[in-house]
Scaffold this active site. Structure first.
Site, short mmCIF file in Angstrom:
data_model
loop_
_atom_site.label_atom_id
_atom_site.label_comp_id
_atom_site.label_asym_id
_atom_site.label_seq_id
_atom_site.Cartn_x
_atom_site.Cartn_y
_atom_site.Cartn_z
N HIS A 34 0.86 -1.18 0.00
CA HIS A 34 0.00 0.00 0.00
C HIS A 34 0.90 1.23 0.00
CE1 HIS A 34 1.07 0.13 4.22
NE2 HIS A 34 0.56 -1.08 4.40
N GLY A 36 1.85 3.16 2.27
CA GLY A 36 2.86 3.19 3.33
C GLY A 36 4.16 2.56 2.86
N HIS A 37 4.06 1.36 2.27
CA HIS A 37 5.26 0.69 1.76
C HIS A 37 5.93 1.55 0.67
CE1 HIS A 37 2.76 -2.96 2.94
NE2 HIS A 37 3.87 -3.19 3.60
N MET A 184 -2.37 3.10 7.44
CA MET A 184 -2.41 2.07 6.38
C MET A 184 -1.78 0.79 6.88
SD MET A 184 -1.72 4.05 2.87
CE MET A 184 -2.72 5.46 2.43
N ARG A 187 -3.35 -5.45 6.72
CA ARG A 187 -4.45 -6.13 7.42
C ARG A 187 -5.76 -5.34 7.33
NH1 ARG A 187 -0.10 -7.98 11.06
NH2 ARG A 187 -0.07 -10.26 10.97
P1 AMP Z 1 4.92 -5.12 6.47
O1 AMP Z 1 4.78 -5.49 5.01
O2 AMP Z 1 3.62 -4.92 7.17
O3 AMP Z 1 5.88 -6.02 7.19
O4 AMP Z 1 5.61 -3.69 6.48
C1 AMP Z 1 6.83 -3.45 5.82
C2 AMP Z 1 7.36 -2.11 6.25
O5 AMP Z 1 6.41 -1.10 5.93
C3 AMP Z 1 7.59 -2.01 7.77
O6 AMP Z 1 8.78 -1.25 7.99
C4 AMP Z 1 6.37 -1.27 8.23
O7 AMP Z 1 6.57 -0.54 9.43
C5 AMP Z 1 6.14 -0.33 7.08
N1 AMP Z 1 4.76 0.15 7.07
C6 AMP Z 1 3.63 -0.59 7.06
N2 AMP Z 1 2.54 0.21 7.11
C7 AMP Z 1 3.00 1.49 7.19
C8 AMP Z 1 2.38 2.77 7.28
N3 AMP Z 1 1.06 2.92 7.32
N4 AMP Z 1 3.18 3.86 7.35
C9 AMP Z 1 4.53 3.72 7.33
N5 AMP Z 1 5.18 2.56 7.23
C10 AMP Z 1 4.43 1.45 7.17
#
Ligand code: AMP
Length: 295
Positions: A34, A36-37, A184, A187
């Site tokens: 999303h 965020g990533h 974001m 999940r």
């Molecule tokens: P994940 O795929 O959930 O393991 O997340 C991968 C990276 O993206 C991790 O460093 C998370 O902290 C970061 N991340 C996930 N969601 C967000 C968000 N809403 N804002 C900033 N970073 C995010």
């Protein structure tokens, strides 16, 4: 974008890049990307000449009753999004390549993973620090970017890098939110429309804590109470924890004389959601700085 599944091939790519004078920024993910990533990835581009990402749903960070098998996956969609950044190289290994039979070595940050999510997800952070240490050894980045969304994870990884003298810089990135304030998260895809509405209670609770901080509260329990009041007022939100702790050590805080993080975990239906906000006084004066950007 080059896609690599084999650790040795990834190491060879990075060795060649380093030999030719390139620098490597790295964004590890579990996919189902999303904004965020993508924000982490775009930020990564600014810090190095090459951008690497990884996509690996890490089985060792999920508990036996957690959502590993149903975690959302969309490899082709994720690749398309990475190409827009653009990402230069994606490391996407299979689980049995990362954790072959016989694996038995773990990396664990201790104090910083006690409390908050650490108390509710036994073994979770050990799985995170272990896979991230492996990814660092495979991708060999100069810097890696992590979101403040997973605040305790960020602190655990910073601790690991310091304690193990790992030769890279960790760059934190603020939480990216939907326009209505919801942080974001991959999940969020689990949420039914009425659950999605209830989920706004998290950012509302953090704003309430921030308002108390701004009015001059000095007791972290006042921030905790303000956030709890909002969550308790929202039907269908089952609170796992609400804490106001030292934003560096994540340990309890007697008085608000240093940056504080208000961290929340709840369940809404079958979905576990987390959110947090950091509040601090800017240095050298009494001006309040709200670092939370909770929308
Ligand atoms: P994940 O795929 O959930 O393991 O997340 C991968 C990276 O993206 C991790 O460093 C998370 O902290 C970061 N991340 C996930 N969601 C967000 C968000 N809403 N804002 C900033 N970073 C995010």
């Amino acid at each position: 974008m080059k896609i690599i599944a084999d650790p040795r091939e990834m190491q060879a790519w990075s060795d060649a890049a380093r030999r030719s004078g390139e620098t490597i920024a790295f964004v590890p993910t579990m996919g189902f990307l999303h904004e965020g990533h993508l924000t982490l990835m775009r930020e990564g581009r600014k810090h190095a000449t090459r951008l690497a990402s990884s996509l690996f749903v890490n089985p060792t960070q999920f508990g036996p009753n957690e959502d590993f098998s149903r975690y959302p996956r969309n490899f082709d969609g994720d690749c398309a999004m990475m190409r827009t950044v653009p990402v230069d190289v994606l490391f996407a290994p299979e689980p049995d390549v990362m954790f072959p039979a016989g694996s038995q070595t773990w990396v664990e940050a201790t104090e910083v993973t006690r409390g908050l999510c650490g108390d509710h997800r036994p073994g979770h952070f050990r799985g995170v620090t272990t896979v991230v240490a492996k990814l660092f050894n495979i991708v060999k980045p100069h810097c890696a970017l992590f979101g403040e969304k997973d605040f305790q994870q960020l602190r655990a990884i910073e601790r690991m890098v310091t304690d193990l003298n790992l030769d890279l810089t960790i760059i934190p990135v603020p939480i990216v939110r939907e326009p209505d304030g919801l942080a974001m998260s991959s999940r969020n895809a689990y949420l039914k429309p009425d659950e999605r509405r209830r989920a706004l209670a998290l950012s509302r609770a953090l704003r309430a804590a921030g308002a108390i901080f701004t009015t001059g509260a000095r007791d972290p329990r006042d921030l905790q109470r303000a956030a709890l009041a909002v969550l308790n007022d929202t039907p269908g939100v089952e609170i796992e924890y609400v804490e106001a702790v030292d934003a560096v050590t994540l340990q309890p805080l007697a008085t608000l004389d240093r940056p504080v993080v208000v961290a929340i975990a709840v369940r809404i239906g079958a979905t576990r959601l987390i959110d947090n906000a950091v509040f601090s006084f800017s240095t050298g004066g009494s001006e309040v700085r709200d670092e939370s950007r909770v929308g």
